[in-house]
Structures are given as C-alpha cells and as structure tokens.
Design a protein around this motif. Sequence first.
Motif, PDB file in Angstrom:
ATOM      1  N   LEU A   6       0.829  -1.200   0.000  1.00 12.48           N
ATOM      2  CA  LEU A   6       0.000   0.000   0.000  1.00 12.48           C
ATOM      3  C   LEU A   6       0.865   1.253   0.000  1.00 12.48           C
ATOM      4  O   LEU A   6       1.955   1.274   0.565  1.00 12.48           O
ATOM      5  CB  LEU A   6      -0.921   0.024   1.221  1.00 12.48           C
ATOM      6  CG  LEU A   6      -1.959  -1.077   1.307  1.00 12.48           C
ATOM      7  CD1 LEU A   6      -2.830  -0.882   2.530  1.00 12.48           C
ATOM      8  CD2 LEU A   6      -2.820  -1.129   0.057  1.00 12.48           C
ATOM      9  N   ALA A   7       0.358   2.281  -0.634  1.00  9.14           N
ATOM     10  CA  ALA A   7       1.038   3.577  -0.636  1.00  9.14           C
ATOM     11  C   ALA A   7       0.686   4.305   0.658  1.00  9.14           C
ATOM     12  O   ALA A   7      -0.483   4.405   1.017  1.00  9.14           O
ATOM     13  CB  ALA A   7       0.601   4.393  -1.845  1.00  9.14           C
ATOM     14  N   VAL A   8       1.705   4.796   1.342  1.00 15.89           N
ATOM     15  CA  VAL A   8       1.495   5.541   2.581  1.00 15.89           C
ATOM     16  C   VAL A   8       2.010   6.950   2.339  1.00 15.89           C
ATOM     17  O   VAL A   8       3.091   7.155   1.804  1.00 15.89           O
ATOM     18  CB  VAL A   8       2.246   4.893   3.768  1.00 15.89           C
ATOM     19  CG1 VAL A   8       2.093   5.722   5.031  1.00 15.89           C
ATOM     20  CG2 VAL A   8       1.740   3.476   3.995  1.00 15.89           C
ATOM     21  N   LYS A  20      -5.059   7.497  -1.215  1.00 13.56           N
ATOM     22  CA  LYS A  20      -6.384   7.143  -1.711  1.00 13.56           C
ATOM     23  C   LYS A  20      -6.320   6.465  -3.075  1.00 13.56           C
ATOM     24  O   LYS A  20      -7.342   6.242  -3.698  1.00 13.56           O
ATOM     25  CB  LYS A  20      -7.255   8.395  -1.773  1.00 13.56           C
ATOM     26  CG  LYS A  20      -7.486   8.984  -0.399  1.00 13.56           C
ATOM     27  CD  LYS A  20      -8.306  10.234  -0.443  1.00 13.56           C
ATOM     28  CE  LYS A  20      -8.482  10.762   0.978  1.00 13.56           C
ATOM     29  NZ  LYS A  20      -9.217  11.992   1.024  1.00 13.56           N
ATOM     30  N   THR A  21      -5.133   6.106  -3.514  1.00 19.23           N
ATOM     31  CA  THR A  21      -4.968   5.538  -4.846  1.00 19.23           C
ATOM     32  C   THR A  21      -5.100   4.023  -4.887  1.00 19.23           C
ATOM     33  O   THR A  21      -5.310   3.456  -5.954  1.00 19.23           O
ATOM     34  CB  THR A  21      -3.595   5.925  -5.412  1.00 19.23           C
ATOM     35  OG1 THR A  21      -2.573   5.508  -4.485  1.00 19.23           O
ATOM     36  CG2 THR A  21      -3.503   7.438  -5.609  1.00 19.23           C
ATOM     37  N   ASP A  22      -4.969   3.361  -3.759  1.00 21.45           N
ATOM     38  CA  ASP A  22      -5.035   1.904  -3.733  1.00 21.45           C
ATOM     39  C   ASP A  22      -6.476   1.414  -3.790  1.00 21.45           C
ATOM     40  O   ASP A  22      -7.357   1.991  -3.145  1.00 21.45           O
ATOM     41  CB  ASP A  22      -4.359   1.351  -2.467  1.00 21.45           C
ATOM     42  CG  ASP A  22      -2.854   1.549  -2.488  1.00 21.45           C
ATOM     43  OD1 ASP A  22      -2.241   1.265  -3.531  1.00 21.45           O
ATOM     44  OD2 ASP A  22      -2.301   1.991  -1.473  1.00 21.45           O
ATOM     45  N   PRO A  23      -6.736   0.331  -4.537  1.00 25.01           N
ATOM     46  CA  PRO A  23      -8.099  -0.216  -4.597  1.00 25.01           C
ATOM     47  C   PRO A  23      -8.524  -0.787  -3.248  1.00 25.01           C
ATOM     48  O   PRO A  23      -7.703  -1.277  -2.472  1.00 25.01           O
ATOM     49  CB  PRO A  23      -8.022  -1.301  -5.661  1.00 25.01           C
ATOM     50  CG  PRO A  23      -6.579  -1.562  -5.895  1.00 25.01           C
ATOM     51  CD  PRO A  23      -5.802  -0.406  -5.369  1.00 25.01           C
ATOM     52  N   GLN A  24      -9.836  -0.721  -2.976  1.00 31.08           N
ATOM     53  CA  GLN A  24     -10.369  -1.128  -1.673  1.00 31.08           C
ATOM     54  C   GLN A  24     -10.048  -2.579  -1.346  1.00 31.08           C
ATOM     55  O   GLN A  24      -9.761  -2.905  -0.200  1.00 31.08           O
ATOM     56  CB  GLN A  24     -11.875  -0.884  -1.607  1.00 31.08           C
ATOM     57  CG  GLN A  24     -12.474  -1.142  -0.241  1.00 31.08           C
ATOM     58  CD  GLN A  24     -11.871  -0.282   0.862  1.00 31.08           C
ATOM     59  OE1 GLN A  24     -11.647   0.905   0.681  1.00 31.08           O
ATOM     60  NE2 GLN A  24     -11.603  -0.867   2.010  1.00 31.08           N
ATOM     61  N   ALA A  30      -4.673  -5.914   3.141  1.00 28.48           N
ATOM     62  CA  ALA A  30      -3.569  -5.436   3.974  1.00 28.48           C
ATOM     63  C   ALA A  30      -4.022  -5.240   5.425  1.00 28.48           C
ATOM     64  O   ALA A  30      -3.275  -5.561   6.350  1.00 28.48           O
ATOM     65  CB  ALA A  30      -3.016  -4.125   3.416  1.00 28.48           C
ATOM     66  N   GLU A  31      -5.247  -4.737   5.619  1.00 24.55           N
ATOM     67  CA  GLU A  31      -5.764  -4.573   6.981  1.00 24.55           C
ATOM     68  C   GLU A  31      -5.855  -5.911   7.685  1.00 24.55           C
ATOM     69  O   GLU A  31      -5.511  -6.030   8.866  1.00 24.55           O
ATOM     70  CB  GLU A  31      -7.131  -3.887   6.955  1.00 24.55           C
ATOM     71  CG  GLU A  31      -7.061  -2.415   6.637  1.00 24.55           C
ATOM     72  CD  GLU A  31      -8.425  -1.762   6.467  1.00 24.55           C
ATOM     73  OE1 GLU A  31      -9.429  -2.473   6.247  1.00 24.55           O
ATOM     74  OE2 GLU A  31      -8.477  -0.525   6.550  1.00 24.55           O
ATOM     75  N   LYS A  32      -6.313  -6.941   6.976  1.00 25.00           N
ATOM     76  CA  LYS A  32      -6.396  -8.276   7.568  1.00 25.00           C
ATOM     77  C   LYS A  32      -5.008  -8.805   7.906  1.00 25.00           C
ATOM     78  O   LYS A  32      -4.793  -9.395   8.964  1.00 25.00           O
ATOM     79  CB  LYS A  32      -7.126  -9.233   6.628  1.00 25.00           C
ATOM     80  CG  LYS A  32      -8.614  -8.990   6.565  1.00 25.00           C
ATOM     81  CD  LYS A  32      -9.299  -9.959   5.628  1.00 25.00           C
ATOM     82  CE  LYS A  32     -10.784  -9.635   5.533  1.00 25.00           C
ATOM     83  NZ  LYS A  32     -11.464 -10.500   4.570  1.00 25.00           N
ATOM     84  N   LEU A  37      -1.005  -6.530  14.486  1.00 17.87           N
ATOM     85  CA  LEU A  37      -0.092  -5.452  14.865  1.00 17.87           C
ATOM     86  C   LEU A  37      -0.804  -4.230  15.436  1.00 17.87           C
ATOM     87  O   LEU A  37      -0.156  -3.317  15.935  1.00 17.87           O
ATOM     88  CB  LEU A  37       0.727  -5.024  13.639  1.00 17.87           C
ATOM     89  CG  LEU A  37       1.576  -6.123  13.012  1.00 17.87           C
ATOM     90  CD1 LEU A  37       2.216  -5.622  11.723  1.00 17.87           C
ATOM     91  CD2 LEU A  37       2.625  -6.630  13.981  1.00 17.87           C
ATOM     92  N   LYS A  38      -2.136  -4.216  15.371  1.00 18.72           N
ATOM     93  CA  LYS A  38      -2.881  -3.076  15.897  1.00 18.72           C
ATOM     94  C   LYS A  38      -2.737  -3.026  17.412  1.00 18.72           C
ATOM     95  O   LYS A  38      -2.856  -4.037  18.085  1.00 18.72           O
ATOM     96  CB  LYS A  38      -4.367  -3.195  15.545  1.00 18.72           C
ATOM     97  CG  LYS A  38      -4.676  -2.902  14.101  1.00 18.72           C
ATOM     98  CD  LYS A  38      -6.120  -3.134  13.783  1.00 18.72           C
ATOM     99  CE  LYS A  38      -6.969  -1.986  14.220  1.00 18.72           C
ATOM    100  NZ  LYS A  38      -8.372  -2.118  13.763  1.00 18.72           N
TER     101      LYS A  38
END
Length: 117
Positions: A6-8, A20-24, A30-32, A37-38
Amino acid sequence: MKKNGLAVEFTDSGEPRLAKTDPQDKVTAAEKACESLKPALEPQQISAEQLANERRRADCLRRQGLDWVPDPNPSTAVIELTPEQTGELKTKHADALLACRSKTAKRDDSRPDVLGG
C-alpha cells in the motif's frame, strides 16, 4: 501496510495515512494481514451526549438513503461498519457524510472522527 504493497503518505502534521490511490480490495487484504499489529485500545468512558451525537449521525446518514448504516455501539459510540462499507461511505457517499457531520451536535474533538473503527 507498506510491506503489503500500500502507498502511505503523510499529512501536513506528519501523521501517516493511506493514499487514496489503492483499490479497496487491496486495502482490505492489507488490513487483515496487519490485524495482529494493531495496538490494544483502552476502554473509553462514553458520555450520554457522545452516544446521542453518534445516534443522530447514524439517523442522518439513513435519511440520506444509506439504510445499511447501523446505530452506534452503545459501549463505544462507534458506528461499526465493515471495511467495504467504510470505503463506500468515504468514496461514494462523501457528500452525505459531510452533510451529516455538520448537522450533528457539537463534535468532541478529543475522539477521532472515525466511522467503522
């Protein structure tokens, strides 16, 4: 998140955020992958006013045609949405989100303005 492709980017205040450029679907994956790590959140005391504000916001969003928006969690005052719903709300329904933010009672700036966790 970067390791998952992902772009940060960084805000003017130096806070990192996802571009906001990465597809949902890529963001969801990536969140999964990063879930473990959260950091654990400490429970917050939710006031009756905070809960009432979030209920008004959920009602407002539903009046805007978003009947899939649930009532906020009574323990956290968070309107809990799936990552897909959050993405749709921010991309396809930003006007409703903005309208309802301005219509709800005064905001509590000590809490992050996040729908969906």
